[in-house]
Design a protein around this motif. Structure first.
Motif, short mmCIF file in Angstrom:
data_model
loop_
_atom_site.label_atom_id
_atom_site.label_comp_id
_atom_site.label_asym_id
_atom_site.label_seq_id
_atom_site.Cartn_x
_atom_site.Cartn_y
_atom_site.Cartn_z
N ASN A 20 11.69 13.10 -18.28
CA ASN A 20 13.03 13.46 -17.82
C ASN A 20 14.06 12.42 -18.29
OD1 ASN A 20 15.01 14.94 -16.29
ND2 ASN A 20 14.81 13.40 -14.68
N TYR A 21 13.70 11.13 -18.18
CA TYR A 21 14.61 10.08 -18.63
C TYR A 21 14.92 10.24 -20.12
CZ TYR A 21 16.53 5.70 -20.16
OH TYR A 21 17.36 4.78 -20.76
N PHE A 22 13.89 10.37 -20.95
CA PHE A 22 14.13 10.43 -22.40
C PHE A 22 14.80 11.74 -22.82
CE2 PHE A 22 11.00 6.89 -22.72
CZ PHE A 22 11.89 5.98 -23.29
N THR A 23 14.55 12.82 -22.12
CA THR A 23 15.25 14.07 -22.41
C THR A 23 16.75 13.89 -22.17
OG1 THR A 23 13.34 15.46 -21.90
CG2 THR A 23 15.50 16.51 -21.76
N LYS A 24 17.08 13.27 -21.04
CA LYS A 24 18.49 13.03 -20.72
C LYS A 24 19.09 11.97 -21.64
CE LYS A 24 18.41 14.80 -16.09
NZ LYS A 24 18.40 14.57 -14.67
N PHE A 25 18.31 10.94 -21.98
CA PHE A 25 18.79 9.92 -22.90
C PHE A 25 19.14 10.55 -24.25
CE2 PHE A 25 18.15 6.76 -26.25
CZ PHE A 25 18.89 5.69 -25.79
N ASN A 26 18.24 11.39 -24.78
CA ASN A 26 18.47 12.01 -26.08
C ASN A 26 19.65 12.96 -26.07
OD1 ASN A 26 16.43 10.58 -27.30
ND2 ASN A 26 15.00 12.28 -27.42
N SER A 27 19.94 13.58 -24.94
CA SER A 27 21.08 14.50 -24.87
C SER A 27 22.35 13.78 -24.38
CB SER A 27 20.76 15.71 -23.98
OG SER A 27 20.56 15.29 -22.64
N ALA A 28 22.28 12.46 -24.26
CA ALA A 28 23.40 11.62 -23.82
C ALA A 28 23.90 12.01 -22.43
CB ALA A 28 24.54 11.63 -24.84
N ASP A 29 22.99 12.47 -21.57
CA ASP A 29 23.32 12.81 -20.18
C ASP A 29 23.08 11.60 -19.29
OD1 ASP A 29 23.82 13.95 -17.73
OD2 ASP A 29 22.06 15.27 -17.75
N PHE A 30 23.86 10.55 -19.52
CA PHE A 30 23.67 9.31 -18.79
C PHE A 30 24.11 9.44 -17.33
CE2 PHE A 30 24.76 8.17 -23.26
CZ PHE A 30 23.45 8.05 -23.68
N ALA A 31 25.09 10.30 -17.07
CA ALA A 31 25.49 10.58 -15.68
C ALA A 31 24.35 11.26 -14.94
CB ALA A 31 26.75 11.44 -15.65
N GLY A 32 23.60 12.11 -15.62
CA GLY A 32 22.44 12.76 -15.02
C GLY A 32 21.35 11.77 -14.69
N GLU A 47 28.44 3.47 -11.71
CA GLU A 47 28.13 4.54 -12.65
C GLU A 47 28.78 4.31 -14.02
OE1 GLU A 47 28.11 9.42 -12.97
OE2 GLU A 47 29.11 8.46 -11.27
N ASP A 48 30.05 3.93 -14.04
CA ASP A 48 30.74 3.72 -15.32
C ASP A 48 30.08 2.62 -16.15
OD1 ASP A 48 32.54 5.71 -14.66
OD2 ASP A 48 34.12 4.32 -14.02
N THR A 49 29.67 1.55 -15.49
CA THR A 49 29.00 0.44 -16.19
C THR A 49 27.66 0.88 -16.75
OG1 THR A 49 30.09 -1.14 -14.72
CG2 THR A 49 28.13 -1.92 -15.91
N PHE A 50 26.90 1.62 -15.95
CA PHE A 50 25.60 2.12 -16.39
C PHE A 50 25.77 3.05 -17.59
CE2 PHE A 50 22.32 5.40 -16.43
CZ PHE A 50 21.17 4.63 -16.47
N ILE A 51 26.70 3.99 -17.48
CA ILE A 51 26.91 4.96 -18.57
C ILE A 51 27.34 4.24 -19.85
CG2 ILE A 51 28.40 6.85 -19.34
CD1 ILE A 51 28.26 7.93 -16.44
N ALA A 52 28.23 3.28 -19.74
CA ALA A 52 28.70 2.54 -20.93
C ALA A 52 27.55 1.80 -21.60
CB ALA A 52 29.82 1.58 -20.55
N ALA A 53 26.68 1.16 -20.80
CA ALA A 53 25.54 0.41 -21.36
C ALA A 53 24.56 1.36 -22.04
CB ALA A 53 24.83 -0.39 -20.26
N GLN A 54 24.24 2.48 -21.39
CA GLN A 54 23.32 3.45 -21.98
C GLN A 54 23.91 4.07 -23.25
OE1 GLN A 54 19.99 4.88 -20.43
NE2 GLN A 54 20.22 2.68 -20.20
N GLN A 55 25.21 4.34 -23.24
CA GLN A 55 25.87 4.93 -24.41
C GLN A 55 25.80 3.97 -25.60
OE1 GLN A 55 27.46 8.20 -24.65
NE2 GLN A 55 27.01 7.58 -26.75
N LEU A 56 26.04 2.69 -25.35
CA LEU A 56 25.98 1.69 -26.42
C LEU A 56 24.57 1.64 -27.00
CD1 LEU A 56 27.54 -0.84 -27.78
CD2 LEU A 56 25.96 -2.10 -26.35
N ILE A 57 23.56 1.63 -26.14
CA ILE A 57 22.18 1.60 -26.61
C ILE A 57 21.87 2.85 -27.43
CG2 ILE A 57 19.77 1.70 -25.83
CD1 ILE A 57 20.73 -0.08 -23.41
N HIS A 58 22.29 4.01 -26.93
CA HIS A 58 22.05 5.27 -27.65
C HIS A 58 22.77 5.28 -29.00
CE1 HIS A 58 22.40 9.61 -28.56
NE2 HIS A 58 21.18 9.65 -28.05
N ASP A 59 24.01 4.78 -29.01
CA ASP A 59 24.77 4.73 -30.27
C ASP A 59 24.06 3.88 -31.32
OD1 ASP A 59 26.74 6.31 -29.12
OD2 ASP A 59 28.17 4.65 -28.86
#
Length: 132
Positions: A20-32, A47-59
């Motif tokens: 579930n984590y990697f499915t959401k990570f791959n679809s950039a559903d960090f809020a999910g 939430e904003d801090t978490f999403i920004a960190a995950q987005q940077l890692i995904h990018d």
């Protein structure tokens, strides 16, 4: 051989949460991901801090393409026990080691932290937990 089999058996109860984590990570559903996270993560990181960190890692890494389990450990600190599963992952842009920490198991497994280690990440992000 036997060690790999033991790791896979140990991973079994958390496989739905990991997938579930990697499915959401791959679809950039960090809020999910954040919405289903455990209290230690949500109480410590906004939430904003978490999403920004995950987005940077995904990018930087891109989508997870494959993973090989590297280790499992149970952590009993203050509060409920947690399980850390570490993977060697191949992402679209290169390799990374990922340590996912969960409370609970199965579909009830809730993320406590996501620790990515890769030379592809900017220095401040190397080893930075998903907590932000």
């Amino acid at each position: 051989g036997v060690f790999t089999l033991l790791l896979r058996v140990g991973e079994g109860p958390l496989r739905p949460a990991v997938d579930n984590y990697f499915t959401k990570f791959n679809s950039a559903d960090f809020a999910g991901i954040y919405a289903n996270a455990a209290k230690p993560l949500t109480e410590e990181t906004g939430e904003d801090t978490f999403i920004a960190a995950q987005q940077l890692i995904h990018d930087k890494l891109g989508n997870m393409q494959s993973k090989t389990i590297r280790g499992i450990s149970v952590v009993s600190e203050r509060g409920p026990a947690s399980t850390v599963i570490t993977y060697d992952g191949q992402f679209a842009n290169g390799p990374a080691t990922v340590a996912l920490k969960f409370q609970g198991s199965g579909d009830e497994g809730k993320l406590v932290s996501a620790d990515f280690r890769s030379d592809l990440l900017p220095r401040p992000e190397r080893g930075r937990r998903g907590r932000g």
